[in-house]
Design a protein around this motif. Structure first.
Motif, short mmCIF file in Angstrom:
data_model
loop_
_atom_site.label_atom_id
_atom_site.label_comp_id
_atom_site.label_asym_id
_atom_site.label_seq_id
_atom_site.Cartn_x
_atom_site.Cartn_y
_atom_site.Cartn_z
N LEU A 226 -44.59 -0.01 35.94
CA LEU A 226 -44.09 -1.18 35.21
C LEU A 226 -45.00 -1.60 34.05
CD1 LEU A 226 -42.91 -3.38 38.20
CD2 LEU A 226 -41.44 -2.37 36.46
N LEU A 227 -46.21 -1.07 34.01
CA LEU A 227 -47.17 -1.52 33.00
C LEU A 227 -46.66 -1.38 31.56
CD1 LEU A 227 -50.82 -0.68 34.11
CD2 LEU A 227 -49.91 -2.87 33.35
N PRO A 228 -46.09 -0.23 31.18
CA PRO A 228 -45.60 -0.12 29.80
C PRO A 228 -44.58 -1.19 29.45
CG PRO A 228 -45.72 2.05 30.82
CD PRO A 228 -45.94 1.06 31.91
N ALA A 229 -43.67 -1.47 30.40
CA ALA A 229 -42.65 -2.50 30.15
C ALA A 229 -43.27 -3.89 30.09
CB ALA A 229 -41.58 -2.43 31.24
N ILE A 230 -44.25 -4.16 30.96
CA ILE A 230 -44.92 -5.46 30.95
C ILE A 230 -45.67 -5.68 29.65
CG2 ILE A 230 -46.78 -6.79 32.03
CD1 ILE A 230 -45.90 -5.64 34.73
N GLU A 231 -46.40 -4.67 29.21
CA GLU A 231 -47.14 -4.79 27.95
C GLU A 231 -46.20 -5.00 26.77
OE1 GLU A 231 -50.87 -2.31 27.50
OE2 GLU A 231 -49.81 -1.15 29.03
N ALA B 202 -42.56 -11.15 23.29
CA ALA B 202 -42.43 -12.59 23.51
C ALA B 202 -43.51 -13.38 22.78
CB ALA B 202 -42.50 -12.89 25.00
N THR B 203 -44.68 -12.77 22.61
CA THR B 203 -45.80 -13.42 21.92
C THR B 203 -46.34 -12.47 20.87
OG1 THR B 203 -46.35 -14.48 24.04
CG2 THR B 203 -47.98 -14.65 22.27
N PRO B 204 -45.77 -12.49 19.67
CA PRO B 204 -46.20 -11.57 18.61
C PRO B 204 -47.70 -11.62 18.38
CG PRO B 204 -44.22 -12.74 17.95
CD PRO B 204 -44.68 -13.37 19.23
N GLY B 205 -48.29 -10.45 18.31
CA GLY B 205 -49.73 -10.36 18.10
C GLY B 205 -50.54 -10.28 19.38
N SER C 143 -65.05 -16.86 34.30
CA SER C 143 -65.17 -18.11 33.56
C SER C 143 -63.83 -18.51 32.95
CB SER C 143 -66.21 -17.96 32.45
OG SER C 143 -67.47 -17.71 33.00
N ARG C 144 -63.79 -19.74 32.48
CA ARG C 144 -62.61 -20.25 31.79
C ARG C 144 -62.31 -19.48 30.51
NH1 ARG C 144 -62.96 -26.79 31.24
NH2 ARG C 144 -62.34 -27.38 33.35
N GLN C 145 -61.06 -19.55 30.11
CA GLN C 145 -60.59 -19.07 28.81
C GLN C 145 -60.83 -17.57 28.61
OE1 GLN C 145 -62.27 -21.65 25.81
NE2 GLN C 145 -61.19 -23.44 26.59
N ASN C 146 -60.66 -16.81 29.69
CA ASN C 146 -60.75 -15.36 29.59
C ASN C 146 -59.39 -14.69 29.70
OD1 ASN C 146 -63.63 -14.00 29.54
ND2 ASN C 146 -63.83 -15.91 30.66
N GLY C 147 -58.34 -15.45 29.96
CA GLY C 147 -57.02 -14.86 30.06
C GLY C 147 -56.51 -14.75 31.48
N LYS C 148 -56.93 -15.69 32.35
CA LYS C 148 -56.43 -15.66 33.73
C LYS C 148 -54.93 -15.87 33.79
CE LYS C 148 -59.18 -18.82 35.47
NZ LYS C 148 -60.11 -19.10 34.35
N SER C 149 -54.40 -16.74 32.93
CA SER C 149 -52.96 -17.03 32.97
C SER C 149 -52.14 -15.79 32.63
CB SER C 149 -52.63 -18.16 31.99
OG SER C 149 -53.21 -19.37 32.40
N GLU C 150 -52.62 -14.98 31.69
CA GLU C 150 -51.90 -13.74 31.35
C GLU C 150 -51.91 -12.76 32.52
OE1 GLU C 150 -54.04 -15.26 29.37
OE2 GLU C 150 -52.67 -15.90 27.77
N ILE C 151 -53.03 -12.71 33.24
CA ILE C 151 -53.11 -11.83 34.40
C ILE C 151 -52.14 -12.31 35.48
CG2 ILE C 151 -54.61 -11.02 36.27
CD1 ILE C 151 -56.94 -11.34 34.24
N VAL C 152 -52.11 -13.62 35.71
CA VAL C 152 -51.16 -14.19 36.68
C VAL C 152 -49.73 -13.87 36.27
CG1 VAL C 152 -50.23 -16.34 37.61
CG2 VAL C 152 -52.71 -16.03 37.44
N GLY C 153 -49.43 -13.99 34.97
CA GLY C 153 -48.09 -13.70 34.48
C GLY C 153 -47.72 -12.24 34.67
N SER D 172 -36.85 -12.93 26.51
CA SER D 172 -36.94 -12.22 25.24
C SER D 172 -36.80 -10.71 25.40
CB SER D 172 -38.29 -12.52 24.57
OG SER D 172 -39.37 -12.04 25.36
N ASN D 173 -36.60 -10.26 26.64
CA ASN D 173 -36.47 -8.84 26.91
C ASN D 173 -35.07 -8.55 27.46
OD1 ASN D 173 -36.58 -6.27 28.40
ND2 ASN D 173 -38.77 -6.33 27.94
N PRO D 174 -34.16 -7.99 26.64
CA PRO D 174 -32.77 -7.76 27.10
C PRO D 174 -32.68 -6.90 28.35
CG PRO D 174 -32.94 -7.53 24.71
CD PRO D 174 -34.34 -7.64 25.23
N ALA D 175 -33.54 -5.89 28.44
CA ALA D 175 -33.49 -5.00 29.61
C ALA D 175 -33.83 -5.77 30.89
CB ALA D 175 -34.46 -3.83 29.42
#
Length: 471
Positions: free
Chosen positions: A23-28, A34-37, A70-80, A118-121
């Motif tokens: 699933l990694l390619p589809a997740i990335e 959904a979040t350009p850049g 530590s804070r602000q390293n991207g934990k929320s993205e990992i959770v997502g 944002s992902n039709p599939a």
């Protein structure tokens, strides 16, 4: 690739399979659309793979895992990313996300929902995609956010449970989720967090499990901990940066600018640096709001005067109406200048109104009062057409951190008023969730002068851009 936790459970082999691999390619791709850049860091990808590592039998290796950084390293993205994997990996699973507050859990849920929408599939695989009742796939898998309440989690047959900010979650919440996973294969309980204090019962227990797992004594528990090797804040920036590098994988990977991080960190109290940026446990207790040496360094010279400008006044009183203090603040370029302009013994509402009338001769930007203790004064000021504002508890939390940061950066200059010299060293701060505020109750003296100065400074810093909340 940079993947260098301070302490961790290693993979079974250098080359291993993970449940998330397919699933990694589809997740990335979904996150980048959904979040350009945006793109996941290599270490984030590797961490998600380690968390979902498979045994040779094809079963998930771990039953429970702990991730600490530590804070602000991207934990929320990992959770997502893990939440997306949980709902898409196989049919009929029930997955929950839990955080210490509904707002934090909602943040992750909203991001996941936006990515799916944002992902039709992916959207075609969903039977429901609601704002409040969870996400459900056509093959019967579900993902829902749950309150951090053990009673609401009892008896839920959890396939994957993801707990954010474990240091703020009660142990019985984790235990309820663990009970929900039962003895079913391929169930997983994930805890992601920053360091805590002596009150963090659950996190202390999970750290103990992590030590056993790293030593090889707990086979089904995985752990990856990024933390500084020493719980100190060196005066030397290079030494501090070395410690920050150990605790911040995003800094290791080059995503975080070290100069900007140092600037941000130096504006925090030392305890907050140790806990939130070096990811080391601290003792909570009562904390002095402003160290004496920091306050003294920001005192203006003896012959200097308050500059002219767009002035903001703030008024605060003691709970027993024995004293009230009025402070003024002016912002010039990026420096705020503040001083006390009045100290009143046994004030009355009529007396404060009269003084506010005198203050109007200075054409103030605003007169700020506490929305709870001086609510009647605010109403009278508004009735007279004065530019009055009230400060909420949230404003006080923001004002406290901003005030400290400005002192640390030397962008706040005070007049060395004798009343503040008495109150400031005895003012105590109290943790509020992830932030802090000054605490009247815990301070050793009345702090009306501190509160007035705090609010005047906050108003001078923010009112040009936004209005304080009306209480």
């Amino acid at each position: 690739m940079t993947f260098a936790p301070t302490r961790y459970t290693p993979a079974l082999t250098d080359v291993f399979e993970s449940s998330i691999d397919k699933l990694l390619p589809a997740i990335e791709l979904a996150w980048s659309v959904a979040t350009p850049g945006f793109r996941f860091d290599d270490w984030q990808i590797e961490l998600m793979r380690r968390i979902t590592e498979l045994l040779p039998s094809g079963e998930l290796r771990w039953r429970s895992v702990l991730v600490s950084m530590s804070r602000q390293n991207g934990k929320s993205e990992i959770v997502g990313g893990l939440s997306a994997w949980a709902i898409l990996r196989e049919p009929g699973t029930y997955n929950v996300g839990v955080a210490s507050t509904a707002e934090q859990a909602r943040l992750v849920y909203d991001r996941l929902q936006r990515v799916i929408a944002s992902n039709p599939a992916w959207t075609r695989r969903m039977s429901k995609l609601t704002e409040t009742r969870g996400i459900k796939t056509l093959d019967g898998s579900r993902y829902e956010i749950k309150a951090s309440n053990a009673n609401t989690l009892q008896g839920i047959p959890v396939s994957v449970g993801i707990v954010d900010e474990v240091h703020l979650v009660e142990a019985k919440v984790w235990d309820a989720l663990s009970s929900g996973t039962g003895s079913r294969k391929n169930s997983l309980l994930v805890g992601i967090t920053t360091a805590g204090d002596e009150n963090s019962e659950l996190l202390t227990r999970l750290y103990a499990n992590a030590e056993k797992a790293i030593a090889g004594d707990l086979e089904r528990f995985g752990a990856w901990i990024w933390e500084a090797s020493d719980a100190v804040v060196p005066d030397d920036d290079d030494e501090l940066l070395e410690l920050l590098m150990e605790a911040n994988p995003a800094l290791q990977s080059g995503r975080i600018d070290p100069k900007l991080l140092l600037q941000d960190v130096r504006a925090l109290p030392n305890d907050d640096i140790i806990r939130y940026r070096l990811n080391r446990f601290i003792q909570s207790g009562k904390k002095t709001f402003i160290p004496a040496d920091l306050w003294q360094k920001c005192e203006r010279s003896f012959d200097a005067t308050m500059p002219r400008g767009d002035v903001v006044f703030a008024i605060d009183r003691t709970p027993d109406w024995e004293h009230a203090t009025i402070a003024a603040a002016v912002k010039v370029d990026d420096v705020i200048y503040t001083e006390l302009v009045a100290s009143i013994n046994k004030p009355t509402l009529e007396q404060l109104l009269y003084i506010c009338g005198q203050l109007m001769s200075h054409s103030p930007r605003s007169i700020i009062v506490d929305g709870y203790t001086l609510r009647d004064l605010y109403k009278e000021l508004k009735t007279r057409g004065y530019p009055a504002e009230t400060a909420t508890l949230g404003d006080v939390v923001n004002a406290s951190s901003m005030f400290y940061a400005r002192l640390a950066r030397r962008t706040l200059v005070h007049a060395g008023d004798w009343l503040l010299s008495i109150q400031v060293p005895r003012t105590v701060r109290k943790m509020i969730g992830e932030g802090f505020r000054v605490s009247r109750r815990d301070s050793a003296v009345e702090i009306d002068a501190v509160m007035a100065t705090l609010l005047a400074t906050f108003g001078a810093d923010t009112l040009r851009e936004q209005t304080l909340q009306v209480f």
